[in-house]
Scaffold this motif. Sequence first.
Motif, PDB file in Angstrom:
ATOM      1  N   THR A 132       4.341  -0.933   1.521  1.00  0.00           N
ATOM      2  CA  THR A 132       4.247  -0.034   0.366  1.00  0.00           C
ATOM      3  C   THR A 132       5.309  -0.370  -0.667  1.00  0.00           C
ATOM      4  O   THR A 132       5.019  -0.490  -1.868  1.00  0.00           O
ATOM      5  CB  THR A 132       4.408   1.429   0.812  1.00  0.00           C
ATOM      6  OG1 THR A 132       3.399   1.748   1.772  1.00  0.00           O
ATOM      7  CG2 THR A 132       4.293   2.374  -0.378  1.00  0.00           C
ATOM      8  N   THR A 158      -2.022   0.630  -2.503  1.00  0.00           N
ATOM      9  CA  THR A 158      -0.714   1.229  -2.251  1.00  0.00           C
ATOM     10  C   THR A 158      -0.855   2.532  -1.479  1.00  0.00           C
ATOM     11  O   THR A 158      -0.065   2.814  -0.572  1.00  0.00           O
ATOM     12  CB  THR A 158       0.024   1.489  -3.577  1.00  0.00           C
ATOM     13  OG1 THR A 158      -0.074   0.341  -4.416  1.00  0.00           O
ATOM     14  CG2 THR A 158       1.485   1.802  -3.331  1.00  0.00           C
ATOM     15  N   THR A 218      -1.422   1.891   2.445  1.00  0.00           N
ATOM     16  CA  THR A 218      -0.238   1.573   3.250  1.00  0.00           C
ATOM     17  C   THR A 218       0.725   2.759   3.306  1.00  0.00           C
ATOM     18  O   THR A 218       1.371   2.993   4.332  1.00  0.00           O
ATOM     19  CB  THR A 218       0.486   0.341   2.680  1.00  0.00           C
ATOM     20  OG1 THR A 218       0.852   0.589   1.308  1.00  0.00           O
ATOM     21  CG2 THR A 218      -0.411  -0.884   2.736  1.00  0.00           C
ATOM     22  N   TRP A 219       0.810   3.523   2.225  1.00  0.00           N
ATOM     23  CA  TRP A 219       1.678   4.708   2.189  1.00  0.00           C
ATOM     24  C   TRP A 219       1.185   5.761   3.176  1.00  0.00           C
ATOM     25  O   TRP A 219       1.965   6.336   3.934  1.00  0.00           O
ATOM     26  CB  TRP A 219       1.698   5.255   0.767  1.00  0.00           C
ATOM     27  CG  TRP A 219       2.420   6.551   0.549  1.00  0.00           C
ATOM     28  CD1 TRP A 219       1.865   7.735   0.158  1.00  0.00           C
ATOM     29  CD2 TRP A 219       3.831   6.804   0.652  1.00  0.00           C
ATOM     30  NE1 TRP A 219       2.830   8.706   0.024  1.00  0.00           N
ATOM     31  CE2 TRP A 219       4.043   8.160   0.319  1.00  0.00           C
ATOM     32  CE3 TRP A 219       4.922   6.023   1.006  1.00  0.00           C
ATOM     33  CZ2 TRP A 219       5.312   8.749   0.326  1.00  0.00           C
ATOM     34  CZ3 TRP A 219       6.186   6.610   1.014  1.00  0.00           C
ATOM     35  CH2 TRP A 219       6.371   7.950   0.676  1.00  0.00           C
TER      36      TRP A 219
END
Length: 203
Positions: A183, A129, A132-133
Amino acid sequence: MPLLFTVVTAILLTACAGADSDSAVGGTTPSARPTTTSNSSPAQSPIRPSSPTASPTPSTAAQITEAVTHWYQYGGETAMVSLIEEAVKAETGRPNQNEDFDLVILNFSGLEGALSTAQLFGSIPDPKTQRTWSEAIDRLEEGAREVQASAPEGRTFQSPTEAGQALRGWSTFDEGLKSLQKTQARFDRAFGLKPPSDPWREQ
């Protein structure tokens, strides 16, 4: 019988007295050598305060879920939703590819504020996570910066070079949008966390 008891007692007392007398006559008892008592206590090593122990990195699935939920509920959701909404608004400045000439207004002020807020948060305690964030923040910021740099100064129309720069900027911006979608999908699929309403709906 009482007389016998008295005599025996007297003999014992006399014997004790004689023993004391013989001890005194036998010579002078040497005085005990004085012992020196040291007042100094043995040196003690200084006590060093223990260093604070860092919080352990979550490793089990339950620990990661708990840590991610804490990040999300204590401001992370608000930061993500705000970034999505401002990115959608910024897209209104994208030119229509079907038109030879299209007058657009670039406004990234709201997006810049949302990016600044998102960057204040610590890392999401889940590597997938977080990846992608982080990519979403970087690509959106880079794309917006390049699009803004392509805007002509003192002129209405872009030069071919500026138009090409704008296209590259919007392409990078699209990469940021895709990472932002990943995300949000990761939060929902892996941890059951999602906003109460769809933030991608145009405001």
